[in-house]
Design a protein around this motif. Structure first.
Motif, mmCIF file in Angstrom:
data_model
loop_
_atom_site.group_PDB
_atom_site.id
_atom_site.type_symbol
_atom_site.label_atom_id
_atom_site.label_comp_id
_atom_site.label_asym_id
_atom_site.label_seq_id
_atom_site.Cartn_x
_atom_site.Cartn_y
_atom_site.Cartn_z
ATOM 1 N N THR A 9 -0.117 9.167 -6.029
ATOM 2 C CA THR A 9 -0.088 10.587 -5.565
ATOM 3 C C THR A 9 0.840 11.056 -6.815
ATOM 4 O O THR A 9 0.491 12.272 -7.168
ATOM 5 N N GLU B 195 0.695 -1.133 0.023
ATOM 6 C CA GLU B 195 0.085 0.238 0.042
ATOM 7 C C GLU B 195 0.661 1.225 0.260
ATOM 8 O O GLU B 195 0.336 2.122 -0.536
ATOM 9 N N ASP C 135 0.332 4.073 -2.839
ATOM 10 C CA ASP C 135 -0.175 5.433 -2.608
ATOM 11 C C ASP C 135 0.905 6.208 -3.185
ATOM 12 O O ASP C 135 0.468 7.408 -3.706
#
Length: 443
Positions: free
Chosen positions: A398, A390, A394
């Motif tokens: 982003t 994760e 992420d």
């Protein structure tokens, strides 16, 4: 638009689809004011250089060279100032003529709208009273207004051509524009086309064809756009803010590639752990499936092997049964491991692809990690191997979101060389201008 600019009518129905006489006279006058101030500044600097040239008290090794160069530079500054002074007169007249044309066009539009409203009211009244309209459907009650508007457009074009020719004559002097001046506009258009192409390709990769080579083309196109913007910024024809925006996009692409690499490493380690777990599960399942048959054979063989009274033949048969049972379990384990090791990555749907920025490899790798977690929820080794998935997911999202937002914001707020009438935010362009280094003319 300047603070004193007059807003133009936006709705030109029923005479035209858009403003037939666009332009901003106040912006032209603001440029004229800038030219006048620039000419005054250049002449003031020329006077300073004249004083240096005529200063007989100037001593030193470079005094002679400084006087000589000061004289040449003073002459060039006066020539540039003279060009500004000649041109700004024509621009001032053009601003006034353009304003007159716009005033005439606006009045024609207002009259036409009023005529249209009166005709519509009369027609509605006649229809409600059961009378037929006096004019046939083929009549155009606004024909005269359209004709008048066309004349205004023609007059505008004639005055524009006149002043363009006049300015062209006025700038034919000793100051010579470089070859770059003749191609810079084409370079800007080419860069703008390439920039929009990169954005469109990125969106295609996101929503339509999420394949790696499409994203690679977008990356290469962005790098080329950055190179073009650097060229424009160096020559004073572009803003360094454009370069910064392109650099930010490339940095986010690099961050996304690094996040993908990290996720792939997690998936590789996790697949190894999953292979082992698959083998364990298959071995246990094989034992459970043949529980009665194999386990009874194992116990019997074990019992026979330990009886000293049992004949050698019976002991060997019992040992072979035990070995066969173990081989079946090991074969099941090895088969499961091989199947897990060669298992194809799961396919991703469009929602999962969109969440992964259109990167098919990233989406499939992350879905494979989720699959292994679901298959082995009680395996500490599998869960530990995937604990950073994760984090990389992420980071990837982003990077992708930041790069896409910056690119779309720049295109939405700024101007476009291939779309002159594109709406834009003046403050954004003014900010860009602050990061533009103007270059001088060539003589």
């Amino acid at each position: 638009m300047t603070a004193s600019s007059k807003p133009r009518p936006k709705d030109w129905h029923p005479l035209a689809d858009s403003d037939p006489v666009p332009g901003d006279p106040e912006e032209i006058r603001a440029e004229v004011k800038h030219m006048i101030n620039m000419a005054k500044s250049l002449r003031a600097q020329a006077k300073d250089l004249t004083r240096i040239r005529d200063d007989n008290e100037l001593k030193g090794k470079y005094a002679g060279k400084l006087r000589e160069e000061s004289g040449d530079l003073e002459k060039h500054l006066r020539e540039v100032a003279s060009r500004y002074e000649r041109v700004h007169g024509s621009l001032s007249k053009w601003a006034s003529d353009l304003e007159d044309c716009q005033t005439d066009a606006d009045k024609i539009l207002a009259d036409a709208k009023r005529e249209q409203e009166e005709n519509d009211a009369a027609k509605k009244k006649a229809e409600s009273g059961g009378d037929n309209p006096t004019k046939s459907s083929g009549d155009d009650p606004l024909k005269d207004y359209r004709t008048r508007l066309k004349k205004v457009e023609g007059h505008r074009d004639e005055r524009a051509g006149y002043y363009a020719k006049e300015i062209g004559t006025e700038i034919k002097d000793i100051i010579k524009d470089s070859w770059w001046e003749g191609v810079v506009d084409y370079v800007k258009i080419a860069i703008d086309v390439l920039s929009w192409t990169a954005t469109i390709i990125g969106l295609v990769a996101l929503f339509i064809t999420p394949v790696g080579w499409v994203a690679m083309i977008a990356t290469v196109a962005t790098a080329l756009v950055m190179g073009g913007h650097v060229l424009l910024a160096i020559t004073g024809d572009g803003s360094w803010m454009d370069v910064a925006t392109d650099a930010f996009s490339l940095v986010t692409m690099g961050m996304g590639a690094k996040a993908l690499k990290g996720l792939k490493a997690v998936q590789t380690v996790m697949r190894k752990a999953s292979v082992k777990e698959a083998g364990k599960a298959a071995r246990a399942a094989k034992g459970a499936a043949n529980n009665n048959k194999i386990n009874n054979a194992i116990r019997n063989a074990d019992r026979q092997a330990r009886k000293r009274t049992t004949s050698k033949k019976k002991r060997r048969g019992a040992e072979r049964a035990l070995q066969a049972a173990q081989k079946q379990k090991n074969a099941a384990r090895n088969e499961a491991r091989a199947a897990e090791r060669s298992r194809e990555l799961p396919n991703s749907n469009r929602r999962e692809l969109a969440a992964s920025g259109g990167d098919k490899e990233f989406a499939r790798s992350y879905k494979d990690i989720q699959h292994m977690r679901a298959t082995h929820p009680n395996s500490p080794e599998v869960l530990k191997a995937g604990q950073n998935a994760e984090v990389y997911r992420d980071r990837f999202r982003t990077a992708f979101g930041a790069g896409l937002t910056a690119d779309l914001a720049d295109k939405g707020l700024g101007t476009s060389d291939i779309w002159p009438d594109k709406p834009y935010v003046e403050g954004y362009n003014e900010t860009k201008e602050q990061f533009t280094v103007q270059r001088g003319s060539g003589w």
